[in-house]
Motif scaffolding. Sequence first.
Motif: not given
Length: 192
Positions: A105-110, A127-131, A169-177, A91-97
Amino acid sequence: MSVIDTIEFFRALYQEDAQGHTYLWTLPDKRTQVFAAAVHAEMAQAARKTGDTGKDVYFSVGVSERLFKAHERAKSADIVAIPALWVDIDIAGDAHAAKSLPPDYNSARALLPEMLDPSMVVHSGHGLHAYYLFRELLDTRTDEERVAAEELLRRLQGAVRARAAEHGWHVDSVPDLCRVLRVPGTLNRKGG
């Protein structure tokens, strides 16, 4: 989130009879603490105690048969099973370049597909992690099983990335096991 909630999180991922090991990994020291996947309370308490010392605490989603050394992390070939598929949305903010991120959060969840409701959604601090839990661990011992599991992750994450792209918007690809994700109930210290 309390230690009890963190125990429930680990219990949802790894059944009581889960075989193999997972680990906690911390920053900034890049230290690894290995646990049997079925020792939920011990792992949750260690995560909380370590987080209370000012460290960021992550865990290996995948399960390994190896016992890793103090400053060693798994590679995808080390992972023998995964408990779920996952999506990591910043999610946009100081923690991410990156600036082209969902604004809240609601935009990310959507961005998560409506036809596939996640088993758990964790607010990771920035940010959020969905499992998306499996009924039992998905075996990834063979090359074919690893490729199939990574393809499932790519497809799910690709659907989310496509929805994000519609908004610019950008979402990282993190498919590494061997992915490590933040432990729920620990503080995210990125960005102050």
